[in-house]
Design a protein around this motif. Structure first.
Motif, PDB file in Angstrom:
ATOM      1  N   THR A  44     -23.641 -30.009  -7.595  1.00 33.83           N
ATOM      2  CA  THR A  44     -24.549 -29.147  -8.368  1.00 33.83           C
ATOM      3  C   THR A  44     -25.903 -29.821  -8.569  1.00 33.83           C
ATOM      4  OG1 THR A  44     -22.655 -28.167  -9.512  1.00 33.83           O
ATOM      5  CG2 THR A  44     -24.812 -27.863 -10.515  1.00 33.83           C
ATOM      6  N   ASN A  45     -25.886 -31.116  -8.912  1.00 35.26           N
ATOM      7  CA  ASN A  45     -27.135 -31.849  -9.086  1.00 35.26           C
ATOM      8  C   ASN A  45     -27.891 -32.014  -7.769  1.00 35.26           C
ATOM      9  OD1 ASN A  45     -27.042 -32.394 -11.924  1.00 35.26           O
ATOM     10  ND2 ASN A  45     -25.441 -33.892 -11.535  1.00 35.26           N
ATOM     11  N   VAL A  46     -27.160 -32.209  -6.678  1.00 28.85           N
ATOM     12  CA  VAL A  46     -27.817 -32.348  -5.376  1.00 28.85           C
ATOM     13  C   VAL A  46     -28.555 -31.063  -5.007  1.00 28.85           C
ATOM     14  CG1 VAL A  46     -27.379 -32.595  -2.905  1.00 28.85           C
ATOM     15  CG2 VAL A  46     -26.311 -34.168  -4.515  1.00 28.85           C
ATOM     16  N   ILE A  47     -27.937 -29.922  -5.226  1.00 26.93           N
ATOM     17  CA  ILE A  47     -28.583 -28.643  -4.911  1.00 26.93           C
ATOM     18  C   ILE A  47     -29.796 -28.412  -5.811  1.00 26.93           C
ATOM     19  CG2 ILE A  47     -28.240 -26.136  -4.969  1.00 26.93           C
ATOM     20  CD1 ILE A  47     -25.376 -26.609  -4.058  1.00 26.93           C
ATOM     21  N   TYR A  48     -29.658 -28.751  -7.086  1.00 29.56           N
ATOM     22  CA  TYR A  48     -30.791 -28.587  -7.998  1.00 29.56           C
ATOM     23  C   TYR A  48     -31.953 -29.490  -7.584  1.00 29.56           C
ATOM     24  CZ  TYR A  48     -33.625 -28.889 -12.218  1.00 29.56           C
ATOM     25  OH  TYR A  48     -34.678 -28.892 -13.105  1.00 29.56           O
ATOM     26  N   LEU A  49     -31.654 -30.739  -7.215  1.00 24.08           N
ATOM     27  CA  LEU A  49     -32.703 -31.653  -6.777  1.00 24.08           C
ATOM     28  C   LEU A  49     -33.320 -31.207  -5.454  1.00 24.08           C
ATOM     29  CD1 LEU A  49     -31.089 -35.111  -7.683  1.00 24.08           C
ATOM     30  CD2 LEU A  49     -32.955 -33.931  -8.873  1.00 24.08           C
ATOM     31  N   TRP A  50     -32.538 -30.555  -4.608  1.00 27.66           N
ATOM     32  CA  TRP A  50     -33.097 -30.045  -3.353  1.00 27.66           C
ATOM     33  C   TRP A  50     -34.123 -28.942  -3.629  1.00 27.66           C
ATOM     34  CZ3 TRP A  50     -32.827 -25.186  -0.937  1.00 27.66           C
ATOM     35  CH2 TRP A  50     -33.295 -25.159   0.383  1.00 27.66           C
ATOM     36  N   PHE A  51     -33.801 -28.034  -4.552  1.00 26.61           N
ATOM     37  CA  PHE A  51     -34.769 -27.003  -4.927  1.00 26.61           C
ATOM     38  C   PHE A  51     -36.010 -27.634  -5.553  1.00 26.61           C
ATOM     39  CE2 PHE A  51     -31.246 -23.952  -4.626  1.00 26.61           C
ATOM     40  CZ  PHE A  51     -31.901 -22.879  -4.024  1.00 26.61           C
ATOM     41  N   LEU A  52     -35.789 -28.656  -6.387  1.00 25.41           N
ATOM     42  CA  LEU A  52     -36.919 -29.297  -7.064  1.00 25.41           C
ATOM     43  C   LEU A  52     -37.794 -30.063  -6.078  1.00 25.41           C
ATOM     44  CD1 LEU A  52     -38.097 -29.727  -9.920  1.00 25.41           C
ATOM     45  CD2 LEU A  52     -36.760 -31.854 -10.029  1.00 25.41           C
ATOM     46  N   GLY A  53     -37.160 -30.714  -5.096  1.00 26.06           N
ATOM     47  CA  GLY A  53     -37.920 -31.510  -4.141  1.00 26.06           C
ATOM     48  C   GLY A  53     -38.661 -30.671  -3.113  1.00 26.06           C
ATOM     49  N   THR A  54     -38.113 -29.545  -2.731  1.00 27.89           N
ATOM     50  CA  THR A  54     -38.772 -28.688  -1.735  1.00 27.89           C
ATOM     51  C   THR A  54     -39.741 -27.697  -2.361  1.00 27.89           C
ATOM     52  OG1 THR A  54     -36.890 -27.152  -1.832  1.00 27.89           O
ATOM     53  CG2 THR A  54     -36.845 -28.875  -0.139  1.00 27.89           C
ATOM     54  N   GLY A  55     -39.768 -27.622  -3.668  1.00 27.77           N
ATOM     55  CA  GLY A  55     -40.674 -26.697  -4.336  1.00 27.77           C
ATOM     56  C   GLY A  55     -40.226 -25.252  -4.319  1.00 27.77           C
ATOM     57  N   ARG A  56     -38.972 -25.001  -3.981  1.00 30.88           N
ATOM     58  CA  ARG A  56     -38.457 -23.630  -3.968  1.00 30.88           C
ATOM     59  C   ARG A  56     -38.042 -23.212  -5.374  1.00 30.88           C
ATOM     60  NH1 ARG A  56     -36.970 -22.004   1.345  1.00 30.88           N
ATOM     61  NH2 ARG A  56     -37.182 -23.716   2.856  1.00 30.88           N
ATOM     62  N   ASP A  57     -38.060 -21.931  -5.599  1.00 27.02           N
ATOM     63  CA  ASP A  57     -37.680 -21.388  -6.909  1.00 27.02           C
ATOM     64  C   ASP A  57     -36.206 -20.992  -6.875  1.00 27.02           C
ATOM     65  OD1 ASP A  57     -37.601 -20.374  -9.438  1.00 27.02           O
ATOM     66  OD2 ASP A  57     -38.725 -18.525  -8.965  1.00 27.02           O
ATOM     67  N   ASP A  58     -35.395 -21.687  -7.672  1.00 26.47           N
ATOM     68  CA  ASP A  58     -33.970 -21.368  -7.696  1.00 26.47           C
ATOM     69  C   ASP A  58     -33.677 -20.084  -8.467  1.00 26.47           C
ATOM     70  OD1 ASP A  58     -34.744 -22.563 -10.072  1.00 26.47           O
ATOM     71  OD2 ASP A  58     -32.726 -23.338 -10.484  1.00 26.47           O
ATOM     72  N   GLN A  59     -34.674 -19.534  -9.178  1.00 26.05           N
ATOM     73  CA  GLN A  59     -34.492 -18.287  -9.913  1.00 26.05           C
ATOM     74  C   GLN A  59     -35.021 -17.081  -9.138  1.00 26.05           C
ATOM     75  OE1 GLN A  59     -32.747 -18.128 -12.724  1.00 26.05           O
ATOM     76  NE2 GLN A  59     -32.461 -20.371 -12.643  1.00 26.05           N
ATOM     77  N   GLU A  60     -35.386 -17.284  -7.913  1.00 27.83           N
ATOM     78  CA  GLU A  60     -35.875 -16.169  -7.100  1.00 27.83           C
ATOM     79  C   GLU A  60     -34.728 -15.213  -6.768  1.00 27.83           C
ATOM     80  OE1 GLU A  60     -38.056 -15.396  -2.771  1.00 27.83           O
ATOM     81  OE2 GLU A  60     -37.603 -17.435  -3.473  1.00 27.83           O
ATOM     82  N   GLU A  61     -34.961 -13.938  -6.987  1.00 28.08           N
ATOM     83  CA  GLU A  61     -33.911 -12.946  -6.765  1.00 28.08           C
ATOM     84  C   GLU A  61     -33.744 -12.679  -5.265  1.00 28.08           C
ATOM     85  OE1 GLU A  61     -32.640  -8.458  -8.270  1.00 28.08           O
ATOM     86  OE2 GLU A  61     -34.706  -9.160  -8.520  1.00 28.08           O
TER      87      GLU A  61
END
Length: 204
Positions: A118-135
């Motif tokens: 879970t933390n790895v996926i969150y850090l991947w979104f944070l590092g790539t600048g993608r929005d994890d809340q995008e619908e």
């Protein structure tokens, strides 16, 4: 002349050949060298009970749906109690190669891997600048009644972060659990396995 006297006194000595004389053991009983002995038994011969236990252990290690002699309900119960991560700690089969200690370690390892992925996926979104809340897409769960006042509209939004957790996170988690189970149970090398006599994981 002494030899002639010995032959006259003991006439049977000269008539018997040494090979015709019976052999005697230490206890004084005679034994015949030409006695037929039974063929030696196989050292690794198993009893029917030991062979049945071997088959059950092998099936339990491979998470089999069916055990020898079990009916439908017993198969369902044994599969649930032997493979459930929590219930299996206390209600596993007595012949199961994974005991309470190994199951506790597997459960803790599965929990920590879930937190880590879970933390790895969150850090991947944070590092790539993608929005994890995008619908990504939305599910419309609206229900219409007979009257307009009873009409309800509810939609469920599926975000990219949730979709990544459900696909990549859950898939890798399942692979990790299966790998740890196979490595611990070792259906080939543990007791009852195809290479059980090697004992490659007997110390674990």
């Amino acid at each position: 002349r002494p030899l002639a006297l010995a032959i006259l006194r003991f006439p049977n000595i000269s008539s018997q050949h040494p090979h015709d004389m019976p052999l005697s053991n230490k206890n004084g009983s005679s034994a015949n060298c030409n006695n037929n002995t039974d063929p030696p038994k196989k050292r690794n011969a198993r009893t029917p009970e030991e062979e049945l236990e071997r088959q059950i252990i092998q099936k339990l290690a491979s998470r089999s749906y069916h055990l020898p002699g079990y009916k439908l309900f017993r198969d369902w119960a044994q599969y649930l109690f032997n493979n459930h991560p929590v219930l299996g700690i206390c209600f596993h089969h007595k012949l199961h190669p994974l005991k309470m200690r190994q199951r506790l370690i597997i459960l803790l390892g599965s929990f920590f891997y879930g937190v880590a992925i879970t933390n790895v996926i969150y850090l991947w979104f944070l590092g790539t600048g993608r929005d994890d809340q995008e619908e990504v897409f939305a599910l419309d769960l609206s229900a219409n009644g007979q009257e307009e006042e009873q009409s309800y509209s509810t939609s469920y939004s599926v975000t990219s972060g949730l979709l990544m957790l459900v696909t990549v996170g859950s898939g890798s988690h399942a692979i990790f659990d299966r790998f740890v189970w196979t490595l611990s149970a070792c259906g080939c090398c543990r007791s009852g396995g195809r290479f059980g006599n090697c004992g490659c994981l007997g110390g674990f």
